[in-house]
Design a protein around this motif. Structure first.
Motif, short mmCIF file in Angstrom:
data_model
loop_
_atom_site.label_atom_id
_atom_site.label_comp_id
_atom_site.label_asym_id
_atom_site.label_seq_id
_atom_site.Cartn_x
_atom_site.Cartn_y
_atom_site.Cartn_z
N PHE A 63 0.93 -6.78 -2.75
CA PHE A 63 2.19 -6.04 -2.65
C PHE A 63 3.42 -6.95 -2.63
O PHE A 63 4.46 -6.59 -2.08
CB PHE A 63 2.18 -5.10 -1.44
CG PHE A 63 1.13 -4.02 -1.55
CD1 PHE A 63 1.40 -2.82 -2.17
CD2 PHE A 63 -0.17 -4.24 -1.06
CE1 PHE A 63 0.43 -1.84 -2.29
CE2 PHE A 63 -1.14 -3.26 -1.17
CZ PHE A 63 -0.84 -2.06 -1.79
N ALA A 64 3.32 -8.11 -3.28
CA ALA A 64 4.45 -9.04 -3.33
C ALA A 64 5.60 -8.49 -4.18
O ALA A 64 6.77 -8.82 -3.93
CB ALA A 64 3.99 -10.39 -3.89
N LEU A 65 5.27 -7.68 -5.17
CA LEU A 65 6.26 -7.05 -6.05
C LEU A 65 5.84 -5.61 -6.30
O LEU A 65 4.66 -5.28 -6.22
CB LEU A 65 6.29 -7.75 -7.43
CG LEU A 65 6.77 -9.19 -7.51
CD1 LEU A 65 6.50 -9.74 -8.91
CD2 LEU A 65 8.27 -9.27 -7.20
N PRO A 66 6.78 -4.74 -6.68
CA PRO A 66 6.35 -3.44 -7.16
C PRO A 66 5.58 -3.63 -8.47
O PRO A 66 5.92 -4.52 -9.26
CB PRO A 66 7.65 -2.67 -7.40
CG PRO A 66 8.76 -3.66 -7.31
CD PRO A 66 8.23 -4.89 -6.66
N VAL A 67 4.56 -2.83 -8.68
CA VAL A 67 3.71 -2.97 -9.87
C VAL A 67 3.80 -1.71 -10.72
O VAL A 67 3.66 -0.59 -10.21
CB VAL A 67 2.25 -3.25 -9.49
CG1 VAL A 67 1.37 -3.33 -10.72
CG2 VAL A 67 2.15 -4.55 -8.69
N LEU A 68 4.04 -1.93 -12.01
CA LEU A 68 4.11 -0.84 -12.97
C LEU A 68 2.79 -0.75 -13.72
O LEU A 68 2.31 -1.75 -14.26
CB LEU A 68 5.24 -1.11 -13.97
CG LEU A 68 5.57 0.02 -14.94
CD1 LEU A 68 6.36 1.10 -14.21
CD2 LEU A 68 6.38 -0.52 -16.11
N GLY A 69 2.22 0.44 -13.71
CA GLY A 69 1.00 0.71 -14.48
C GLY A 69 1.29 1.83 -15.45
O GLY A 69 2.12 2.70 -15.17
N ALA A 70 0.62 1.83 -16.59
CA ALA A 70 0.83 2.89 -17.58
C ALA A 70 -0.46 3.13 -18.34
O ALA A 70 -1.33 2.25 -18.43
CB ALA A 70 1.95 2.51 -18.54
N GLY A 112 4.32 0.14 -4.77
CA GLY A 112 4.71 -0.98 -3.92
C GLY A 112 4.22 -0.72 -2.51
O GLY A 112 3.53 0.26 -2.24
N LYS A 113 4.60 -1.60 -1.62
CA LYS A 113 4.17 -1.47 -0.23
C LYS A 113 4.70 -0.17 0.36
O LYS A 113 5.90 0.03 0.47
CB LYS A 113 4.69 -2.66 0.57
CG LYS A 113 3.98 -2.89 1.87
CD LYS A 113 4.43 -4.18 2.50
CE LYS A 113 3.27 -4.82 3.19
NZ LYS A 113 3.57 -6.17 3.64
N GLY A 114 3.80 0.74 0.67
CA GLY A 114 4.17 1.97 1.35
C GLY A 114 4.74 3.08 0.47
O GLY A 114 5.11 4.12 1.00
N SER A 115 4.84 2.87 -0.83
CA SER A 115 5.37 3.96 -1.65
C SER A 115 4.87 3.89 -3.09
O SER A 115 4.43 2.84 -3.55
CB SER A 115 6.90 3.97 -1.63
OG SER A 115 7.40 2.82 -2.25
N SER A 116 4.94 5.02 -3.75
CA SER A 116 4.59 5.07 -5.17
C SER A 116 5.32 6.25 -5.81
O SER A 116 5.70 7.20 -5.14
CB SER A 116 3.08 5.22 -5.35
OG SER A 116 2.64 6.48 -4.92
N ASP A 117 5.51 6.14 -7.11
CA ASP A 117 6.16 7.19 -7.87
C ASP A 117 5.54 7.16 -9.27
O ASP A 117 5.09 6.11 -9.74
CB ASP A 117 7.67 6.94 -7.95
CG ASP A 117 8.46 8.20 -8.29
OD1 ASP A 117 7.84 9.28 -8.43
OD2 ASP A 117 9.69 8.09 -8.42
N SER A 118 5.51 8.32 -9.91
CA SER A 118 4.93 8.36 -11.26
C SER A 118 5.53 9.51 -12.06
O SER A 118 6.18 10.40 -11.50
CB SER A 118 3.41 8.52 -11.19
OG SER A 118 3.06 9.76 -10.62
N CYS A 119 5.31 9.46 -13.34
CA CYS A 119 5.72 10.55 -14.23
C CYS A 119 4.79 10.53 -15.44
O CYS A 119 4.13 9.54 -15.71
CB CYS A 119 7.18 10.42 -14.65
SG CYS A 119 7.51 9.00 -15.69
#
Length: 190
Positions: A63-70, A112-119
């Motif tokens: 969790f050092a950076l937010p990570v983008l997955g697709a 990221g640490k403690g949160s996520s969002d998606s679309c």
């Protein structure tokens, strides 16, 4: 402008699209089971995969950076067309797509640490009629082998597309407008 992120994707097209909008990123390699589960709808499936890739990447870098997955899938008649297993599978896919419209769904997740969002973004893509010669010649280019649905709109497969309704960048592999929104939202909440 954007926060630095890690990209959990091996796709060169996603890297190019992030560079196009000047997102600073590093790469993180992930290995996620991409099996379709039971009665999962195409939208739930592609969104689950995008989130699983982002989550696996976030855990890998602690969790050092937010990570983008697709993830991107092609859907025709509610059937998911993945990457072609071989030439026969590819030919079957192209015959299904020939002279018809289908959906390309790309889901994006930011974890990221403690949160996520998606679309999830769905774009309608319409193909012209394809001849057997078109199909064979395209397979011989090598381009379809690692593409969802057996084609790349940004490459030679683009010649089959009569029109699209929706996000071109989502068909390539990363919806830029929605990715911009996720990153800006993330930055505002940080």
């Amino acid at each position: 402008m954007y926060p630095e992120i890690a990209l959990a994707s091996a796709s060169p097209r996603r890297r190019e699209l992030l560079q196009q909008i000047a997102v600073p990123f590093s790469l993180v390699q992930v290995d996620v089971d991409e099996s379709h589960q039971g009665n999962e709808s195409p939208q739930l499936y592609v969104t689950r995969l995008a989130h699983a890739k982002a989550q696996a990447g976030a855990e890998k870098i602690q969790f050092a950076l937010p990570v983008l997955g697709a993830d991107t899938i092609v859907v025709v008649d509610q059937h998911i067309l993945g990457k072609p297993a071989d030439q026969a599978d590819f030919s079957r896919m192209m015959q299904l797509l020939s002279g018809r419209c289908h959906q390309v769904m790309t889901a994006v997740a930011l974890v990221g640490k403690g949160s996520s969002d998606s679309c999830c973004v769905s774009t309608e893509v319409c193909f012209r009629e394809l001849s057997a010669a078109d199909i064979t010649a395209y397979w011989q280019t090598g381009e379809p082998r690692d593409k969802a649905g057996g084609y790349g709109i940004q490459g030679q497969g683009g010649r089959f597309v009569s029109h699209i309704s929706g996000s071109y960048s989502a068909v390539v592999g990363l919806p830029l407008c929605e990715t911009d929104f996720l990153l800006r939202n993330w930055q505002e909440q940080a």
